[in-house]
Write a protein that holds these residues in place. Structure first.
Motif, PDB file in Angstrom:
ATOM      1  N   GLU A 151      57.206  48.471  -4.531  1.00  0.00           N
ATOM      2  CA  GLU A 151      57.912  47.567  -5.441  1.00  0.00           C
ATOM      3  C   GLU A 151      56.969  46.904  -6.437  1.00  0.00           C
ATOM      4  N   THR A 152      55.771  46.565  -5.972  1.00  0.00           N
ATOM      5  CA  THR A 152      54.842  45.850  -6.842  1.00  0.00           C
ATOM      6  C   THR A 152      54.008  46.795  -7.697  1.00  0.00           C
ATOM      7  N   GLY A 153      54.133  48.102  -7.447  1.00  0.00           N
ATOM      8  CA  GLY A 153      53.352  49.053  -8.228  1.00  0.00           C
ATOM      9  C   GLY A 153      51.939  49.236  -7.705  1.00  0.00           C
ATOM     10  N   LEU A 154      51.588  48.493  -6.648  1.00  0.00           N
ATOM     11  CA  LEU A 154      50.232  48.616  -6.093  1.00  0.00           C
ATOM     12  C   LEU A 154      50.017  49.961  -5.404  1.00  0.00           C
ATOM     13  N   ILE A 155      51.107  50.666  -5.126  1.00  0.00           N
ATOM     14  CA  ILE A 155      51.007  51.907  -4.354  1.00  0.00           C
ATOM     15  C   ILE A 155      50.152  52.969  -5.054  1.00  0.00           C
ATOM     16  N   ASP A 156      50.137  52.962  -6.378  1.00  0.00           N
ATOM     17  CA  ASP A 156      49.339  53.976  -7.077  1.00  0.00           C
ATOM     18  C   ASP A 156      47.851  53.822  -6.755  1.00  0.00           C
ATOM     19  N   GLU A 157      47.405  52.566  -6.822  1.00  0.00           N
ATOM     20  CA  GLU A 157      46.000  52.282  -6.553  1.00  0.00           C
ATOM     21  C   GLU A 157      45.690  52.495  -5.063  1.00  0.00           C
ATOM     22  N   ILE A 158      46.561  51.990  -4.209  1.00  0.00           N
ATOM     23  CA  ILE A 158      46.358  52.130  -2.766  1.00  0.00           C
ATOM     24  C   ILE A 158      46.407  53.606  -2.368  1.00  0.00           C
ATOM     25  N   GLY A 159      47.392  54.313  -2.910  1.00  0.00           N
ATOM     26  CA  GLY A 159      47.550  55.733  -2.602  1.00  0.00           C
ATOM     27  C   GLY A 159      46.335  56.551  -3.026  1.00  0.00           C
ATOM     28  N   SER A 161      54.294  58.402  -1.704  1.00  0.00           N
ATOM     29  CA  SER A 161      55.569  57.714  -1.872  1.00  0.00           C
ATOM     30  C   SER A 161      56.244  58.237  -3.135  1.00  0.00           C
ATOM     31  N   THR A 162      57.555  58.021  -3.190  1.00  0.00           N
ATOM     32  CA  THR A 162      58.357  58.485  -4.322  1.00  0.00           C
ATOM     33  C   THR A 162      57.753  58.039  -5.647  1.00  0.00           C
ATOM     34  N   ARG A 163      57.313  56.809  -5.654  1.00  0.00           N
ATOM     35  CA  ARG A 163      56.777  56.249  -6.884  1.00  0.00           C
ATOM     36  C   ARG A 163      55.521  56.992  -7.358  1.00  0.00           C
ATOM     37  N   GLN A 164      54.693  57.405  -6.399  1.00  0.00           N
ATOM     38  CA  GLN A 164      53.490  58.151  -6.783  1.00  0.00           C
ATOM     39  C   GLN A 164      53.844  59.483  -7.423  1.00  0.00           C
TER      40      GLN A 164
END
Ligand code: C2E
Ligand code: MG
Ligand code: MG
Ligand code: MG
Length: 298
Positions: free
Chosen positions: A83-91, A120-123
């Motif tokens: 939700e916060t968009g942090l997943i790109d960096e974390i991923g 994740s879907t967002r990635q």
């Protein structure tokens, strides 16, 4: 507690909701700092090759330990990171770690372990993804065929054309693609086969005896494995907890098993200890794993 109007409908704002919202906000801001504060660690859960009974590879699973809040489950923080968009960096960090660690173990112990990483879907929607994966491969020198990315059904169905094009680009890097939690979404394997997949991970709910009356879970799993094989997909059973399940899966020619019966996810040093000791010694050694392993030895 507020009265919404004359219609007799009420809007409740309870103490628990207040607490839940505060926890969320707290986690959200804590998550922003987690990476540079070194609070993340990647753990590895072995995947057992059911033909050779060896560890063929492992799944990278992210762990977050907050100094005050303790261990926070990925089921809780991954959605927040999305939700916060942090997943790109974390991923991207998880990918880098997993590739580097796997290549290091492969070199040190003369192995060809394959690592799989959840996306994740967002990635999958991010334009950067292909470059991020290519970077992780280049920096680590991990052979592409030893990297597998796990996607979910929803992420392929929601935005089909985009997902298909992303997957094509990822496949062009030489990596493997798997569908995770298969059976929890609303797609059929036949449908998924329009995508360039290599592997299907059967959700652990398949192994639970919670199917409609008259449907045997064993027959269902057997049919799934046969269909996957007909479609040239390899099959990993997830959440294998008992030696009975492990033996059944082996009889059904399921390719690999992952679950507590083989091993829980392990911190890097514990996983490395397993590689040093040798898998067979560990199996002959102790507890539930001993039972599982020995029962399988011919
Ligand atoms: P998943 O990809 O389906 O991963 C398998 C989950 O099942 C893991 O939960 C694992 O610890 C758990 N598990 C393994 N064996 C057994 C078993 O025998 N019985 C039971 N009941 N559970 C078992 P975990 O580590 O809590 O992760 C939950 C989910 O969070 C993962 O489900 C994955 O979708 C997501 N996740 C974890 N790490 C990452 C990551 O780096 N990136 C992304 N995008 N998602 C991640
Ligand atoms: Mg997974
Ligand atoms: Mg997953
Ligand atoms: Mg799964």
């Amino acid at each position: 507690r507020a009265k919404a109007g004359g219609g007799g409908s009420y809007c409740f704002f309870t103490a628990e909701m207040g607490a839940a919202i505060r926890t969320r906000l707290l986690l959200q801001s804590a998550l922003r700092h987690a990476m540079q504060r070194g609070q993340f660690e990647v753990h590895y859960q072995p995947r057992m090759d059911l033909r050779t009974l060896q560890i063929g590879g492992m799944e990278a699973l992210l762990r977050w330990t907050h100094p005050e809040l303790g261990a926070i489950s990925p089921a809780q923080f991954i959605p927040l990171a999305e939700e916060t968009g942090l997943i790109d960096e974390i991923g991207a960090w998880v990918l880098g770690q997993a590739a580097r660690q796997t290549q290091e173990w492969n070199r040190r112990y003369g192995l060809s372990l394959q690592v799989s990483v959840n996306l994740s879907t967002r990635q999958l929607r991010s334009a950067e993804l292909v470059a991020t994966v290519a970077d992780a491969l280049r920096v680590s020198a991990l052979p592409p065929r030893l990297l597998e990315l796990e996607l979910t059904e929803t992420c392929m169905i929601e935005d089909r054309d985009r997902a298909a094009s992303m997957m094509k680009q990822l496949k062009a890097l030489g990596i493997r693609l798997a569908v995770d939690d298969f059976g929890t979404g609303h797609s059929s394997l036949a449908y998924l086969c329009r995508f360039p997949l290599d592997c299907v991970k059967l959700d652990r709910s398949f192994l639970l005896h919670e199917h409609p009356e008259g449907i045997s879970p064993d027959q269902l799993v057997q049919a799934m494995i046969n269909l996957a094989h007909a479609l040239k997909l390899s099959v990993v059973a997830e959440g294998v907890e008992s030696k009975e399940q492990l033996e059944f899966l082996r009889r059904q020619a399921c390719d690999e098993a992952q679950g507590f019966c083989v091993s829980a996810p392990l911190a890097p040093n514990a996983f490395e200890a397993l590689l040093q000791e040798g898998w067979e010694n560990r199996l002959a050694g102790s507890g539930r794993q001993a039972e599982a392993g020995m029962a399988l030895l011919p």
